[in-house]
Design an enzyme around this catalytic site. Structure first.
Site, PDB file in Angstrom:
ATOM      1  N   SER A 251      14.651   0.932  -1.787  1.00 20.98           N
ATOM      2  CA  SER A 251      14.465   1.024  -0.337  1.00 20.98           C
ATOM      3  C   SER A 251      14.593  -0.316   0.376  1.00 20.98           C
ATOM      4  O   SER A 251      14.570  -0.368   1.606  1.00 20.98           O
ATOM      5  CB  SER A 251      13.073   1.604  -0.043  1.00 20.98           C
ATOM      6  OG  SER A 251      12.057   0.656  -0.333  1.00 20.98           O
TER       7      SER A 251
ATOM      8  N   ARG B 127      12.534   4.722   3.734  1.00 22.39           N
ATOM      9  CA  ARG B 127      13.425   5.176   2.672  1.00 22.39           C
ATOM     10  C   ARG B 127      12.597   5.433   1.423  1.00 22.39           C
ATOM     11  O   ARG B 127      11.576   4.789   1.205  1.00 22.39           O
ATOM     12  CB  ARG B 127      14.477   4.092   2.362  1.00 22.39           C
ATOM     13  CG  ARG B 127      15.235   3.602   3.577  1.00 22.39           C
ATOM     14  CD  ARG B 127      15.966   2.310   3.254  1.00 22.39           C
ATOM     15  NE  ARG B 127      16.734   1.828   4.387  1.00 22.39           N
ATOM     16  CZ  ARG B 127      17.360   0.655   4.424  1.00 22.39           C
ATOM     17  NH1 ARG B 127      17.293  -0.165   3.394  1.00 22.39           N
ATOM     18  NH2 ARG B 127      18.027   0.294   5.499  1.00 22.39           N
TER      19      ARG B 127
ATOM     20  N   GLU C  84       0.489  -8.564 -12.189  1.00 24.34           N
ATOM     21  CA  GLU C  84       0.815  -7.524 -13.168  1.00 24.34           C
ATOM     22  C   GLU C  84       1.229  -8.128 -14.512  1.00 24.34           C
ATOM     23  O   GLU C  84       1.627  -7.400 -15.414  1.00 24.34           O
ATOM     24  CB  GLU C  84       1.907  -6.603 -12.634  1.00 24.34           C
ATOM     25  CG  GLU C  84       1.404  -5.658 -11.560  1.00 24.34           C
ATOM     26  CD  GLU C  84       2.434  -4.652 -11.097  1.00 24.34           C
ATOM     27  OE1 GLU C  84       2.039  -3.678 -10.428  1.00 24.34           O
ATOM     28  OE2 GLU C  84       3.647  -4.825 -11.380  1.00 24.34           O
TER      29      GLU C  84
ATOM     30  N   THR D 213      -1.987  -8.665   4.898  1.00 24.32           N
ATOM     31  CA  THR D 213      -1.197  -7.568   5.465  1.00 24.32           C
ATOM     32  C   THR D 213      -2.127  -6.414   5.812  1.00 24.32           C
ATOM     33  O   THR D 213      -3.044  -6.084   5.052  1.00 24.32           O
ATOM     34  CB  THR D 213      -0.091  -7.119   4.498  1.00 24.32           C
ATOM     35  OG1 THR D 213      -0.670  -6.734   3.241  1.00 24.32           O
ATOM     36  CG2 THR D 213       0.902  -8.256   4.253  1.00 24.32           C
TER      37      THR D 213
ATOM     38  N   ASP E 194       5.822  -5.634  -1.461  1.00 28.26           N
ATOM     39  CA  ASP E 194       6.721  -6.530  -2.189  1.00 28.26           C
ATOM     40  C   ASP E 194       7.931  -6.904  -1.334  1.00 28.26           C
ATOM     41  O   ASP E 194       8.424  -8.033  -1.403  1.00 28.26           O
ATOM     42  CB  ASP E 194       7.176  -5.856  -3.491  1.00 28.26           C
ATOM     43  CG  ASP E 194       6.019  -5.629  -4.446  1.00 28.26           C
ATOM     44  OD1 ASP E 194       5.081  -6.437  -4.439  1.00 28.26           O
ATOM     45  OD2 ASP E 194       6.057  -4.630  -5.191  1.00 28.26           O
TER      46      ASP E 194
ATOM     47  N   ASN F  79       8.801  -3.369 -14.385  1.00 29.66           N
ATOM     48  CA  ASN F  79       8.396  -2.046 -14.878  1.00 29.66           C
ATOM     49  C   ASN F  79       9.468  -1.015 -14.572  1.00 29.66           C
ATOM     50  O   ASN F  79      10.237  -1.168 -13.627  1.00 29.66           O
ATOM     51  CB  ASN F  79       7.111  -1.569 -14.179  1.00 29.66           C
ATOM     52  CG  ASN F  79       5.900  -2.391 -14.515  1.00 29.66           C
ATOM     53  OD1 ASN F  79       5.743  -2.864 -15.629  1.00 29.66           O
ATOM     54  ND2 ASN F  79       5.031  -2.568 -13.527  1.00 29.66           N
TER      55      ASN F  79
END
Length: 315
Positions: free
Chosen positions: A288, A282, A141, A216, A249, A14
């Site tokens: 980042s 970041r 996705e 997580t 991710d 995306n």
């Protein structure tokens, strides 16, 4: 397993359209933002970048549109060293993610699938690529039919499959049966199990469907459970978050590399946690994500800090 792991990723690409605001708007409210950025993203592409920066050879399977966003995404992936021969170009516009990031580092996201919605099955060459990999990273996705086809191909060839079930949705039993490691956050785990306040109980419920689970837990770390071992919690490194977009991710891509290299699960989780800690300090998602040298340094610093904190330890 090859000395340099080969990670295949089937997933979304995306263009992230990111607005930075002091406080996210409520329903019906208009706020003034302080900055806007257009950043390559998508959970599939993000995980691919994270794995590549962590030291793997990475191949991306997915789709982008025949437009400026698609060209930029392909270029960004290739600049990160990711092989894109099986990233299709289709007439449907490239997918977009509309992201609001507040000053506390939180985010809210609306995804328009676009070209990602065309990935409903494997294309020629996809199964061979998956068969050559040490691990396959999957997310939701792109259509579940495409994810299922990839997971079943991996199962046929003995390739470890790691599935991030995001955005959260009901998962077909066939997909869970072809998944080796399920990697939800605690909200996704709750959506999948109906257990909202006990990650350990959610993990136990998920183990009836998959052999391994990592949940997580944000700033609280991550919980690993398998059918053969007791649950293990690996703490997160405590940092001040600037932007949490892409942290999950980063964790997923880095974890795949660590496991493919043969590290123990606790060590792999600690290494992935170090990478995620760097990323949230970041702005941006893929922008980042840290490189291997940074992750190794962060992980070493964290280990040293743990040793120094032990009773009787000397500096």
């Amino acid at each position: 397993m090859s000395p340099t792991p080969h990670i295949a990723v089937l997933g979304s690409a995306n263009m992230d359209l990111v607005a930075y605001v002091a406080k996210a708007p409520q329903r019906g409210e208009t706020v003034t933002g302080r900055e806007f950025r257009t950043v390559p993203g998508g959970k599939g592409a993000n995980q691919a970048v994270a794995a590549a920066r962590a030291g793997a050879t990475v191949s991306m399977i997915g789709a982008v549109g025949n437009d400026a966003h698609g060209a930029r995404l392909r270029s960004a992936l290739e600049h990160s060293g990711i092989e894109t021969d099986l990233l299709r170009t289709v007439e449907t516009p490239t997918g977009t993610a509309h992201i609001v990031v507040d000053d506390e580092g939180g985010n809210a996201i609306v995804v328009i699938p676009g070209a990602n919605g065309t990935v409903t099955a494997l294309a020629p060459g996809d199964e061979g690529l998956i068969a050559s990999a040490d691990a396959l990273l999957l997310q939701l996705e792109v259509p579940v039919d495409g994810v299922l086809a990839a997971a079943q191909a991996a199962r046929r060839h003995g390739v470890r499959t790691i599935l991030t079930p995001a955005p959260a949705q009901p998962l077909p039993p066939e997909l869970l049966a072809a998944t080796d490691l399920l990697l939800p956050n605690e909200h996704e785990a709750a959506a999948l199990t109906g257990i909202t306040d006990d990650p350990r109980a959610a993990a136990r419920a998920l183990l009836s469907q998959v052999p391994e689970v990592v949940i997580t837990l944000g700033s609280r770390g991550s919980l690993y459970a398998s059918r053969d071992t007791e649950p293990v919690v690996v703490p997160a490194r405590q940092v001040t978050a600037v932007d949490t977009t892409g942290a999950g991710d980063t964790f997923a891509g880095t974890l795949a590399v660590a496991l493919a290299e043969g590290n123990s699960v606790p060590d792999a989780l600690g290494w992935a946690s170090s990478a995620a800690a760097l990323s949230v300090q970041r702005p941006g998602a893929s922008a980042s994500m840290p490189y291997r040298k940074e992750i190794d340094k962060e992980a070493t610093t964290e280990t040293d800090a743990e040793i120094d904190a032990e009773p009787g330890a000397t500096s």
